[in-house]
Write a protein that holds these residues in place. Structure first.
Motif: not given
Lengths: 122, 892
Positions: B98, B105, B108-109, B113, B524, B593, B597, B602-603, B606
């Motif tokens: 990821q 991260d 949150s991912s 995300k 996710q 993405e 990331s 990641g967030a 996204h």
């Protein structure tokens, strides 16, 4: 007063032939040769009878006829359809569109005159 | 003064050495000669940043104060490495697939995300780690002072110069230099890792050297040493079970949740296989680090005057024995421990701060990556550098404010307890699909508030009034920070850890069960929990109307043009497309993405893709993907799938065959209908006029002639039509006999112009090119037929006032090209594709043809091995005839 016929057809030679035989029979002949504005031409000239070809440049005779039948002024107008495509399906399409008569090219001159006279008599 | 000067010199030399090592490692990695950088040993050594100054100095102090309890600090990570390596492997796999850049991260991912969660974790980490960083600064300062004690001038020097400040600045410089070289936080920092590995060796060597000196040099061997230990307070130490288990658990949790540990364990990991080596090598390292802690503590307690800081025994014991060299080595060990921790921690924290706080704000201010005014790359790197500065500044100020008085171990444990709050959300996220964002958020906040209230605030600088600590807020007894819910007499640390983690986990589980996750979260969640079942196919986007070009512009700003262009090109090629713009398929977007990331987290990645994709974050297809996945897991049967695939394939073949037959049948019907029409039309004129002539009553002579000539013309038209049909049929069936002869191209063209009657026609024909030089060996009559047709078409259709046709001959890459270009209005673009179809006529006007000419010409050119095509963009109608090389040669 002479009965007025409007020939909608794109082959100049065929127009000439039909015009000749109908004039000889005492009709007043008017011609038009494309499909785009055929409906408005019919409305404007208000003939007693229309001879309509199927394969016209711009618009097919079936579509023109369908439009004519939807208008109050022309819904009962006698229309003789002529087509060079002689399959059974073409006849069905013509009837569905509301043709009063249907004839296949080539035709006999006498048959055309007879059909026309029968149509105005009805 | 002398000692201190040497110390500073040695210290600077050591730092220079680290710079050199880091620089060389970076160079080697850049040149691709860095295979040795990717060894599991380097990986294991880099894990040693777990042992900070706290472990180096503090463990001895801890042992001197609390006996064997210090062992728990080593025990926790060892248990994780040995017993929980599979959980670590899962984390590493998730991190790599990821492209996770930090703990924040990761969390949150996992929870859709979520930007909020990332900010939350980042703040937690910042608050939790700042004391820890200040602890390192403090220990370096303390160790400097220990040297200066024997040296009055030195002491003055230390007092005049703020050692901690200089250390902080130096570390910030090093980290910025080697920690922010690449934008992609997911890329490995070879230089940093290498320097850390060197420091790991130095600190282990230093501690063992001091230990050996103490046991054999001072105590007189192992036997006497053991006797001394027995005789000391440490020998009389009694295990407190609660604290023992609590602390072991705490250090194990911290090992998993500390941002810097995540950085070396997951982000810097080169190869999952390295974990296998580290699983035994790292516990061994920890064992060696702890081996001499007790002897040093025991001897230190005996030798040093009462009131001496036991945290400095590693340094002061050799100093007091006049072993300046050994003390210097010991100082370097402690220095290494402190610096390596600060470097990695600030890299990890700065990544989090820049990715989850600075970048989102920047993107919001500039309204998204695609429309931003500048190169985002510079912004990201700058954000990361500034974040490093912020982290170290915070650490420094904390050190100044707290006064550096608290025992090292105490600060370390408070930090551990704070970061341990991430454990439920993290482990729940990896192992439990039902965990939701709301649950994680609620749990984290609960745990963190309790930690701050029960541990952080009472511990430091009077964060809470004494009255609150002793009587509870507003005098409510069961809210006392050290005796929540009336549970008294418990160790404050243990009490805080128990309540915070217990309530954290409970709230996390309950809210997770009560709340319904968003589709992206579920997706996710499945990705994380089942990482080993299906790696590498996160599908978080579905088609839609994404603008690939916008995506490219945005990505270029972040990853740089060269990398993005090759990435987009490769993606387009993967989809079977030429050029740089792939279709925005979910697959492609997910990969893009992931690339992004690596740079911005990641967030944020996204959010950036979402901005361009137009808000619709999750589609029905995503939901279906989630559902599919679940179904697949429940009743997965590869055999069934194979069978079903085969059936689908067969069905597709049948359908294709049927479609083709239907199409052929429709084509045949249309063709027959067309022929009927084309034959009947001249026939109609012939019949009508012949009947008129037959009934000839009173026809004028001039009409008679006219009608007879119409009949004649129509008969000819009919014949020509039949000829064309026959010709076409023969050509299409391939039964045509070619009459191969030799002749010049010029002759063929001349013949065609003459046959088309061009000299009689208003159309002017102009010839260009070396036609007379070209000798052909082909069916010259058929070629002429094509030319005649093209000239005749120009004669019929060219509508210019002064019509002109240019026939231009060219030789080009082994082919002969003959272009026929007139100056009329040309053929409308939508008709260009139709003109070679049978019976197609461009014009409404009756120009005589049945619409077979070009169809025949194309067939002829096919038979001759050449081509005939329409050449757009020439002004008028333009046709290009081309003949292959085999059919011509230069005229003799």
């Amino acid at each position: 007063m002479a009965r007025r016929v409007l020939i909608i057809e794109d082959e100049p030679n065929i127009i000439e032939a039909i015009s000749f035989i109908l004039t000889r029979d005492g009709w007043q002949v008017d011609t038009h040769s494309n499909g785009h504005d055929a409906v408005s031409v019919v409305q404007a000239r208000a003939p007693d009878l229309v001879i309509l070809d199927v394969m016209l440049p711009g618009r097919s005779g079936y579509d023109i006829l369908t439009d004519l039948r939807a208008l109050p002024a022309t819904q009962d107008l006698p229309v003789l359809m002529l087509t060079a495509r002689g399959q059974a399906r073409d006849r069905e399409l013509a009837e569905k569109a509301g043709a009063s008569r249907f004839m296949t090219k080539p035709f006999s001159n006498a048959d055309v005159i007879e059909a026309l006279n029968a149509l105005v008599a009805e | 003064m002398g000692t201190l000067n040497i110390l500073i010199a040695v210290c600077l030399a050591y730092v220079a050495l680290l710079f050199g090592v880091a620089f060389m490692a970076e160079r080697a990695a850049l040149k691709g000669r860095g295979n040795w950088l990717r060894s599991p040993w380097i990986y294991t050594l880099s894990l040693s940043i777990y042992c900070t100054a706290w472990t180096f100095y503090g463990a001895v102090g801890y042992a001197a104060r609390s006996g064997l309890e210090f062992v728990t600090i080593y025990l926790g990570p060892s248990l994780v490495m040995v017993g929980w390596w599979w959980a670590l492997r899962k984390m590493v796999r998730i991190g790599r697939t990821q492209r996770i850049t930090s703990v924040a991260d990761l969390i949150s991912s996992r929870y859709g995300k979520s930007g909020l969660l990332a900010v939350c974790v980042t703040l937690l980490a910042l608050i939790g780690i700042t004391p820890y960083i200040s602890l390192q600064l403090q220990s370096v300062t303390l160790s400097f002072s220990s040297f200066a004690v024997s040296d009055a001038e030195g002491a003055a020097l230390i007092a005049a110069h703020d050692t901690a400040l200089w250390v902080a600045i130096g570390l910030a410089l090093f980290t910025i230099l080697f920690g922010t070289r690449n934008l992609d936080a997911n890329e490995r920092h070879h230089g940093v890792v290498m320097a850390i590995a060197v420091e790991a060796v130095v600190k282990l060597f230093a501690l063992i050297a001091v230990g050996v000196f103490v046991v054999w040099g001072l105590a007189g061997g192992i036997g006497p040493m053991l006797e001394r230990i027995d005789a000391s307070e440490i020998g009389a130490w009694q295990m407190d079970r609660g604290r023992w288990f609590g602390l072991t658990f705490l250090s194990a949790a911290a090992f998993l949740t500390l941002p810097r540990m995540f950085q070396v364990l997951v982000v810097e990991n080169e190869d999952e296989g390295h974990l296998r080596t580290a699983a035994w090598a790292f516990p061994t390292y920890l064992f060696l680090m702890s081996l001499f802690v007790v002897p040093i503590a025991v001897v230190g307690l005996e030798l040093m005057p009462a009131g001496a800081n036991p945290d400095q025994f590693v340094l002061t014991v050799p100093l007091s024995q006049g072993q300046d060299g050994l003390a210097m080595l010991s100082f370097l060990g402690g220095f290494s421990s402190a610096t390596s921790m600060v470097i990695v921690a600030s890299i990890a924290l700065s990544t989090m701060v820049s990715n989850h706080i600075v970048m989102p704000i920047f993107l919001r201010v500039t309204r998204g990556g695609a429309s931003g005014p500048s190169d985002v790359r510079h912004v990201v790197i700058l954000a990361r550098r500034i974040s490093i500065g912020i982290v170290l500044t915070l650490g420094y100020f904390y050190y100044k404010i707290s006064g550096g008085g608290t025992a090292l171990a105490a600060i370390g444990l408070v930090s551990f307890a704070g970061l341990a709050q991430l454990l439920p959300a993290m482990m729940g996220g990896i192992f439990w699909r039902g965990a939701t964002r709301n649950g994680a958020f609620a749990g984290l906040v609960t745990g963190f508030v309790l930690w701050a209230y029960c541990l952080l605030l009472p511990q430091f600088g009077g964060g809470l009034p004494v009255a609150v600590v002793e009587q509870g807020p507003w005098g409510i007894g069961w809210l006392r920070p050290h005796a929540l819910f009336g549970i008294q007499g418990m160790d404050p640390l243990l009490h805080a850890v128990m309540w915070s983690l217990l309530l954290n986990a409970t709230v996390f589980v309950l809210v997770s069960i009560a709340s319904f996750p968003s589709p992206l979260e579920r997706l996710q969640g499945a990705q994380f929990v089942n990482i080993f079942e299906h790696s590498n196919n996160p599908q978080s986007w579905s088609g839609g109307v994404a603008q690939s070009e916008d995506l490219m512009i945005m990505a270029q700003r972040i990853l740089g043009p060269a990398e993005v262009q090759s990435f987009f090109q490769a993606e387009a090629a993967r989809q079977g497309l030429a050029g740089f713009l792939p279709e925005p398929t979910p697959d492609f977007l997910a990969r893009l993405e992931r690339e992004l990331s690596g740079a911005v987290g990641g967030a944020t990645a996204h959010a950036m893709v979402a901005q361009i994709m137009g808000a619709a974050t999750v589609s029905v297809e995503d939901l279906l993907a989630v559902a599919d996945e679940t179904a697949q897991m429940m009743e997965y049967s590869s055999q069934l799938e194979a069978k079903s695939n085969e059936l689908t394939r067969t069905a597709r073949q049948l359908r294709a065959a049927n479609d083709k037959l239907t199409k052929l049948s429709v084509q045949k019907d249309a063709f027959l209908s067309q022929i009927s029409h084309e034959l009947r039309t001249p026939m109609t004129s012939i019949r009508a006029f012949s009947e008129i002539l037959r009934d000839a009553d009173g026809l004028k002579a001039q009409d008679l002639t006219r009608y007879a000539s119409i009949i004649h013309a129509e008969a000819i038209r009919l014949t020509r039509l039949l000829d064309d049909l026959l010709d076409l049929s023969v050509l299409e069936n391939g039964q045509v006999n070619l009459n191969i002869r030799e002749g010049t191209l010029a002759d063929v063209i001349s013949h065609a112009i003459a046959a088309a009657g061009a000299d009689m026609h208003p159309l002017k024909v102009r010839r260009i090119g070396p036609a007379s030089d070209i000798m052909l060996r082909t069916d010259l009559d058929r070629l002429a037929q094509v030319f005649i047709n093209l000239i005749a078409n120009a004669q019929k259709y060219c509508d210019a006032e002064r019509p002109e046709l240019v026939i231009e001959v060219n030789r080009r890459s082994g082919r002969i090209i003959v272009d026929f270009i007139d100056n009329g209005t040309g053929i409308a673009p939508d008709a260009q594709g139709m003109i070679f179809e049978k019976f197609y006529r461009v014009s409404d006007r009756q120009a005589g043809g049945a619409g077979l000419g070009l169809a025949i010409c194309r067939e002829i050119m096919d038979r001759l091995g050449g081509t005939l095509g329409y050449l757009p963009g020439q002004g008028g109608a333009a046709f290009r005839v081309s003949l292959p090389v085999a059919q011509w040669m230069a005229a003799r």
